[in-house]
Design a protein around this motif. Structure first.
Motif, PDB file in Angstrom:
ATOM      1  N   ALA A  28       0.929  -1.210  -0.082  1.00  0.00           N
ATOM      2  CA  ALA A  28      -0.046   0.081   0.027  1.00  0.00           C
ATOM      3  C   ALA A  28       0.798   1.213  -0.012  1.00  0.00           C
ATOM      4  O   ALA A  28       0.293   2.358  -0.646  1.00  0.00           O
ATOM      5  CB  ALA A  28      -0.801  -0.034   1.056  1.00  0.00           C
ATOM      6  N   ARG A  29       1.870   1.192   0.549  1.00  0.00           N
ATOM      7  CA  ARG A  29       2.866   2.518   0.733  1.00  0.00           C
ATOM      8  C   ARG A  29       4.237   2.045   0.490  1.00  0.00           C
ATOM      9  O   ARG A  29       4.723   1.191   0.325  1.00  0.00           O
ATOM     10  CB  ARG A  29       2.661   2.955   2.147  1.00  0.00           C
ATOM     11  N   GLY A  30       5.085   3.191   0.499  1.00  0.00           N
ATOM     12  CA  GLY A  30       6.487   3.173   0.289  1.00  0.00           C
ATOM     13  C   GLY A  30       7.054   2.092  -0.817  1.00  0.00           C
ATOM     14  O   GLY A  30       6.567   2.266  -2.016  1.00  0.00           O
ATOM     15  N   LEU A  31       8.164   1.366  -0.693  1.00  0.00           N
ATOM     16  CA  LEU A  31       8.502   0.470  -1.635  1.00  0.00           C
ATOM     17  C   LEU A  31       7.606  -0.527  -2.089  1.00  0.00           C
ATOM     18  O   LEU A  31       7.439  -0.660  -3.095  1.00  0.00           O
ATOM     19  CB  LEU A  31       9.641  -0.218  -0.836  1.00  0.00           C
ATOM     20  N   GLY A  32       6.456  -0.946  -1.107  1.00  0.00           N
ATOM     21  CA  GLY A  32       5.545  -1.979  -1.979  1.00  0.00           C
ATOM     22  C   GLY A  32       4.365  -0.990  -2.929  1.00  0.00           C
ATOM     23  O   GLY A  32       4.260  -1.782  -3.826  1.00  0.00           O
ATOM     24  N   ASP A  52      -3.348  -2.526   6.256  1.00  0.00           N
ATOM     25  CA  ASP A  52      -4.106  -1.127   6.158  1.00  0.00           C
ATOM     26  C   ASP A  52      -4.952  -1.473   4.706  1.00  0.00           C
ATOM     27  O   ASP A  52      -4.672  -1.036   4.092  1.00  0.00           O
ATOM     28  CB  ASP A  52      -3.279  -0.148   6.101  1.00  0.00           C
ATOM     29  N   ARG A  53      -6.352  -1.710   5.231  1.00  0.00           N
ATOM     30  CA  ARG A  53      -7.468  -1.741   4.121  1.00  0.00           C
ATOM     31  C   ARG A  53      -7.593  -0.223   3.607  1.00  0.00           C
ATOM     32  O   ARG A  53      -7.494  -0.192   1.968  1.00  0.00           O
ATOM     33  CB  ARG A  53      -8.811  -2.113   4.587  1.00  0.00           C
ATOM     34  N   ALA A  54      -7.674   0.652   4.135  1.00  0.00           N
ATOM     35  CA  ALA A  54      -7.864   1.982   3.535  1.00  0.00           C
ATOM     36  C   ALA A  54      -6.565   2.276   2.604  1.00  0.00           C
ATOM     37  O   ALA A  54      -6.695   2.859   1.408  1.00  0.00           O
ATOM     38  CB  ALA A  54      -8.226   3.203   4.636  1.00  0.00           C
ATOM     39  N   SER A  55      -5.489   2.209   3.222  1.00  0.00           N
ATOM     40  CA  SER A  55      -4.231   2.465   2.319  1.00  0.00           C
ATOM     41  C   SER A  55      -4.126   1.703   0.928  1.00  0.00           C
ATOM     42  O   SER A  55      -3.842   2.162  -0.050  1.00  0.00           O
ATOM     43  CB  SER A  55      -2.936   2.646   3.141  1.00  0.00           C
ATOM     44  N   ALA A  56      -4.440   0.277   1.289  1.00  0.00           N
ATOM     45  CA  ALA A  56      -4.537  -0.391   0.037  1.00  0.00           C
ATOM     46  C   ALA A  56      -5.526   0.044  -0.988  1.00  0.00           C
ATOM     47  O   ALA A  56      -5.289  -0.078  -2.328  1.00  0.00           O
ATOM     48  CB  ALA A  56      -4.470  -1.834   0.570  1.00  0.00           C
ATOM     49  N   ALA A  57      -6.648   0.285  -0.448  1.00  0.00           N
ATOM     50  CA  ALA A  57      -7.695   0.692  -1.375  1.00  0.00           C
ATOM     51  C   ALA A  57      -7.248   1.808  -2.180  1.00  0.00           C
ATOM     52  O   ALA A  57      -7.438   1.961  -3.351  1.00  0.00           O
ATOM     53  CB  ALA A  57      -9.009   0.780  -0.513  1.00  0.00           C
TER      54      ALA A  57
END
Length: 254
Positions: A28-32, A52-57
């Motif tokens: 969801a964030r950063g390198l991923g 983190d569902r919200a960040s992934a979405a």
């Protein structure tokens, strides 16, 4: 824990990783997020997995808005049942599972006598046990499909050591060892295993915890994501078991 898979647009483009089905943990964030974007731009069908569902979405929606073939899942790599369900659901949604990127990771910075057992255990479970669970679930599918590729995101913390990071060092050294062990174990099954030893990056993983860090000593995560794509694009008869990617001013390496 229930696992929900949500899939969006599937562009028809002629790209180097077109059609490869990829699952990225900590996506969801950063390198991923950089890896997810990079591989999707190269034509892969990417499932962004994160606790983190919200960040992934949000990451999924952003990439999908650019016409990329992405979906997202929410699960915790520390929990076997959730991992098993998520890996099977990802394969079903994408129509296969060719690549697993073990990127999810956490850290705690404190002297060993001040780190509580629960916190140390959480780092161990996320950074080392989680990749084991992902491999345990994905390898039978890859064997059945005639091959696949596992990429483990390690760190210079797997090569050197500095104070107040005992849990992180232990897990990253362990992940590098796991990666090489699986390379030896799985290559006869046509499954490639690669470790990316990444130097410091300008991502929330460092910037959120060390606001005074000198960003000129860090590299953009996109550079490491480019290396992940390079590793995945090797010919069938070639594997890169380990590669190191450092910023020019890496402080943890001479």
């Amino acid at each position: 824990m229930s696992v929900k898979v949500e899939r969006v647009a599937r562009p028809n483009t002629d790209q180097p990783l077109r059609g490869r089905c990829v699952l990225v943990t900590g996506g969801a964030r950063g390198l991923g997020a950089a890896i997810s974007e990079n591989l999707a731009l190269a034509g892969a069908r990417v499932t962004i997995a994160d606790v983190d569902r919200a960040s992934a979405a949000t990451t999924c929606e952003t990439l999908a808005g650019r016409g990329l073939d992405v979906s997202f899942q929410c699960f915790d790599v520390r929990h076997e049942a959730s991992v098993t369900e998520a890996v099977h659901d990802a394969r079903t949604a994408m129509g296969g599972l060719d690549v697993v990127i073990n990127n999810a990771g956490i850290d705690i910075t404190a002297p060993v006598d001040e780190v509580g057992a629960t916190a140390w255990h959480d780092v161990l479970m996320t950074n080392l046990f989680g990749p084991y669970l992902m491999c345990h679930a994905a390898v039978p599918m890859m064997r059945a499909g005639g091959g696949g590729h596992i990429v483990n995101i390690a760190s210079t913390a797997a090569k050197r050591a500095w104070p107040n990071a005992s849990a992180y060092h232990a897990t990253k050294w362990g992940l590098l060892g796991l990666s090489h062990a699986l390379h030896a174990e799985l290559r006869d099954a046509g499954i490639k295993v690669s470790a990316i030893v990444a130097g410091g990056m300008r991502t929330p993983f460092l910037l959120d915890r060390f606001p005074d860090i000198d960003e000129t000593t860090l590299q953009p995560p996109e550079n490491v994501a480019n290396t992940v794509r390079f590793v995945l694009m090797q010919p069938d008869g070639t594997v890169i078991p380990e590669v190191m990617v450092l910023p020019m001013r890496e402080t943890s390496w001479p």
